[in-house]
Structures are given as structure tokens and as C-alpha cells.
Design an enzyme around this catalytic site. Sequence first.
Site, mmCIF file in Angstrom:
data_model
loop_
_atom_site.group_PDB
_atom_site.id
_atom_site.type_symbol
_atom_site.label_atom_id
_atom_site.label_comp_id
_atom_site.label_asym_id
_atom_site.label_seq_id
_atom_site.Cartn_x
_atom_site.Cartn_y
_atom_site.Cartn_z
ATOM 1 N N GLU A 143 0.822 -1.213 0.000
ATOM 2 C CA GLU A 143 0.000 0.000 0.000
ATOM 3 C C GLU A 143 0.855 1.262 0.000
ATOM 4 O OE1 GLU A 143 -3.079 0.214 -0.486
ATOM 5 O OE2 GLU A 143 -3.929 -1.736 0.032
ATOM 6 N N ARG A 147 0.719 3.888 -3.111
ATOM 7 C CA ARG A 147 0.121 5.201 -2.822
ATOM 8 C C ARG A 147 1.179 6.281 -2.609
ATOM 9 N NH1 ARG A 147 -5.638 4.165 0.213
ATOM 10 N NH2 ARG A 147 -5.745 1.940 -0.154
ATOM 11 N N ASP A 270 -4.892 -9.279 -9.041
ATOM 12 C CA ASP A 270 -5.120 -8.237 -10.056
ATOM 13 C C ASP A 270 -3.885 -7.503 -10.605
ATOM 14 O OD1 ASP A 270 -4.902 -7.100 -7.507
ATOM 15 O OD2 ASP A 270 -6.774 -5.988 -7.572
ATOM 16 N N GLU A 386 -11.919 1.234 -10.502
ATOM 17 C CA GLU A 386 -11.491 0.386 -11.613
ATOM 18 C C GLU A 386 -12.382 0.444 -12.852
ATOM 19 O OE1 GLU A 386 -11.343 -0.417 -8.445
ATOM 20 O OE2 GLU A 386 -9.241 -0.899 -8.086
HETATM 21 C C1 DMJ Z 1 -6.134 0.874 -5.469
HETATM 22 O O1 DMJ Z 1 -5.493 1.152 -4.266
HETATM 23 C C2 DMJ Z 1 -5.218 0.219 -6.429
HETATM 24 O O2 DMJ Z 1 -5.783 0.391 -7.677
HETATM 25 C C3 DMJ Z 1 -5.043 -1.252 -6.185
HETATM 26 O O3 DMJ Z 1 -4.265 -1.890 -7.159
HETATM 27 C C4 DMJ Z 1 -6.364 -1.967 -6.126
HETATM 28 N N1 DMJ Z 1 -7.444 -1.058 -6.144
HETATM 29 C C5 DMJ Z 1 -7.379 0.036 -5.232
HETATM 30 C C6 DMJ Z 1 -8.627 0.836 -5.319
HETATM 31 O O4 DMJ Z 1 -9.724 0.034 -5.494
#
Ligand code: DMJ
Length: 479
Positions: A143, A147, A270, A386
Site C-alpha cells: 500500500e 500510494r 489483479d 477500476e
Molecule cells: C487501489 O489502491 C489500487 O488500484 C489497487 O491496485 C487496487 N485497487 C485500489 C482501489 O480500489
Amino acid sequence: MLPAPSQVRSSPFSRRHFLRTIGLGGLGSITLATPRWLSTADKSVVPPQKPIRSAGDQAMADRVRQEFLHAWNGYKQFAWGHDQLRPLSKSYHDWYAAPLYLTQVDALDTMILMGLNAEAASTREFIVHNLTFDRDIYVKNFEITIRVLGGLLSSYQLSGDKRLLELAQDLGNRLLPVFNSPTGMPYVNVNLRSGAVRGEQTNPAEVGTLLVEFGALSKLTGNPAYYDKAKRAVVELYNRRSSIGLVGAGINIRTGAWTDPASFIGGGIDSYYEYLLKCWLLFGDSDCERMWQSSIEAVNKYVADDGPAGLWYGEVNMNTGARVGTIFGSLDAFFPGTLALSGDLDRARRLEESCFKMWTAFGVEPQELDYSRMKIAYDGYPLQPEIIESAFYLYRFTNDSRYLDMGHTFFDSLVKYCRTDIAYAALKNVETKEKKDEMESYFLAETLKYLYLLFAPPATLDLTQVVFNTEAHPIRRNW
Ligand code: DMJ
């Protein structure tokens, strides 16, 4: 109950967990040769799809910017200097014992792109004067990388402010100990001050969603260590894929053994796939190209569920390919965008239509849907971006107004169901539309940025020049 924010994207939270170990994959391994991170950069690599000059819709872009300011002002009034706003109680939430200014760092490049120059300048000054990573806190590597490291790097490139790069480098150095595991795959948490690490149970997204940020840090600082360690991690993971080319949902980074054989494209896996493609596009890394090509082939062969009800991607066993579930959700909705970026517009368009059905069936998409019965499996909506991200890519690559129309629908639903008097709030339940006291930083970093870019003139951001990290931070590829 919903999981804590730091858990949401790192585990397939409501999916079944199996504990099973498998052997190494059989499709051939990638061996890391002498680092060649500089020479692999091939400046001719551009997205396989060429963006088309599209008209956009300036009036809608202006409305999105207004809503950004509404949410941002709420954050400033009630949560300034803290990680996130609590929009219902008008208070704040910090992830750790000390704030890392997640919302400010995550939102800064959105302000720059929206031309909110005064806000961007004062936020940048706040960050460079107050943000310190010399904290005795264990942070979640995944995270904080997507971020904070991603946000600092992107805002550095957009502003030219070297102090942001210095912060990024300090953070990168403090995160590096995560890779000191027997396999080279990262521990989940690291103490920013001591470098102590913990958490050996992880998933492909947490292992494979680091190379865009760490690689960019290498390119911008001239130190190859960041690129090499993040690359090794993803290669170690890829080399453990099953004999049919799939990865599972859980892996132990000390033993290298899989702990969950469920394979899908949603949360927990993902952005591993997303970054295989993007690391090829961003760095011209041919290993990433090969890993992406073989992975997407396996995903389309086994995980895709193409039937009369449209194209969906469900859940299969990574070893046999046998279908074990028909769950798709808000996080899976990034995939049309990734498919479009890879050049597969046919699947991208069809999957975005399925996503749109998922949104319109309830007025807002649920976190998980059993698409075989169109029944909700997990009923929250934490303001995720998304589906909008995918509409943005599809519009840029097709110029089809269908995606602007979708954007109108997303915008109207957000305003109708998630807007509060001071900002925006997640939904606890997409059927009752009951709100939740939470506004994740990605709402400003991603959701509103992609919505703005969908409607804004394409010149606002030239898609041939940048690759977005998974948190929508654009990284320029002119190394
Ligand atoms: C985001 O923090 C990033 O896109 C992450 O890869 C998965 N999705 C969240 C938001 O939904």
C-alpha cells in the site's frame, strides 16, 4: 464486516481460502542474468493500442473538478494532516501511529493534472516540510509503495520538485528490507525506522505490484538496486506458476509454497498481471513482455468465462483449470483497461459491458457479484475506481462515445448515492445505499482522476508518454 483498508487490496477477502502446496511451474523459468536494467529500456515501446484524439466533454470535466474540490475541501477542513477523512463523523483516520499524509500525497498529482495550481503548490509545500519516514511504525509495503512512493514519483515528474524525489528515495531505501527473504519475494510489513520485517503469508498482487515504482526510482536516481530487487520478486513468483501457467491467491514468501490454489483476476492477484504488462511498456523489459504474454494466454484460456451472459472472468483451480467459482467484482473491473492497453480491444469492450451491467443492476457496483445468477456476494462499494479506469482507456483507444455515456452514469451515481455535505462516502450496502464513514485516499488519486481524464481533452495527459501505476499515478517513460 468490511476488512480494514489495508487488507482490502491484499487479500481476496471474502473468498474461500485453501491451504495447499504445489510444485514449481512447468512452462519454463525466467533466469535473472546480470542486471541490465539500463540497457533493456527500449524507447520504441509504446502501448500496443495507439490512443485516438477524442473530443472529450469539457463541461463534464469541469463538473468532475468541482466534485474533486468538494471532497478535497472536506478533507482540508476536517482531516488536514491526517491520512484519511471520515466523511460522516467529520473526523479523520490515520493508518498507523504517525500519519503519512496518504490523502495529500495520493491526491497531489490529480490537482496538478486538473490545473488546481494553488492547491497543488500549498499541498506540495506541506508534504516537503512535514512528511518524514523516520517513524517507528510497521507499514504495509504494497500500500505504501503504490500510494506514497508512486504518488511522490509522479508528482516529482509533473512538478520537477527535487525534494519529492528525495522523499521518494528515502522511502524506497526504508522499504528495501522487505526483499531480504529466502526467495527474494517481499515480506508484507516493514518497520520504517529499524528495517525489521514481518509477514510471510502474501499474494501475487503484493509481490508483483512493485516494479513500476521501484523501477522508476532506479531510473530517476541511477541506483539499480530498487529495480533489481523488485524484478527478482516478480520473476520468483512467475517461476512458481502452475503447469498450466496460472498463479494462486496465496503464497508463503519464506518457503515459496502456494497456500491458496484459487486463481482469478481480482483483488489479491489483479495488479500482478497489470504490472507484467506495464513494466514491459514502461521499461521495455522483454522479460516482462514474455511473462505478460504467457500469463494472459493462460488467463484467457482458463479464467475467462465467455458465454451467453457475456464475457466474465471467474475463479478456477490454478493446477487443473477447473472452475470453482463465478465471482467477479469491483476490483476485477480494472481488467478491461489492462486488456485495452495490451491491444485486445475485443475482450476489453465485451468485459466492460459486463462491468457496466454489474454497475447498473444495482445503481452502483458491488464488491463481489455472482455473475452466474447476478446476485450480490459482497455488498459494499468503497468508492473504487477500476470500472472508470477501464472506461477511460477504452475511450482513449476507440473514441466511442459509449464510454463517455458510461462515465455520465458513473458520475451521476456517485453524486446521487455517495456525496455528503462535506465530501464523498463509501457505501456499506449498494442495495440500501447506506453510507459508510470512509473516504479512501484512492478516491481522489484514482476515481476522480480517471473520471476527469475520461472527459478532459486528451492533451491533458498524453497516454503515449506515461504508464499509470496501479494507484493512477502517471509515470513518464522518457528515461
Ligand atoms: C487501489 O489502491 C489500487 O488500484 C489497487 O491496485 C487496487 N485497487 C485500489 C482501489 O480500489
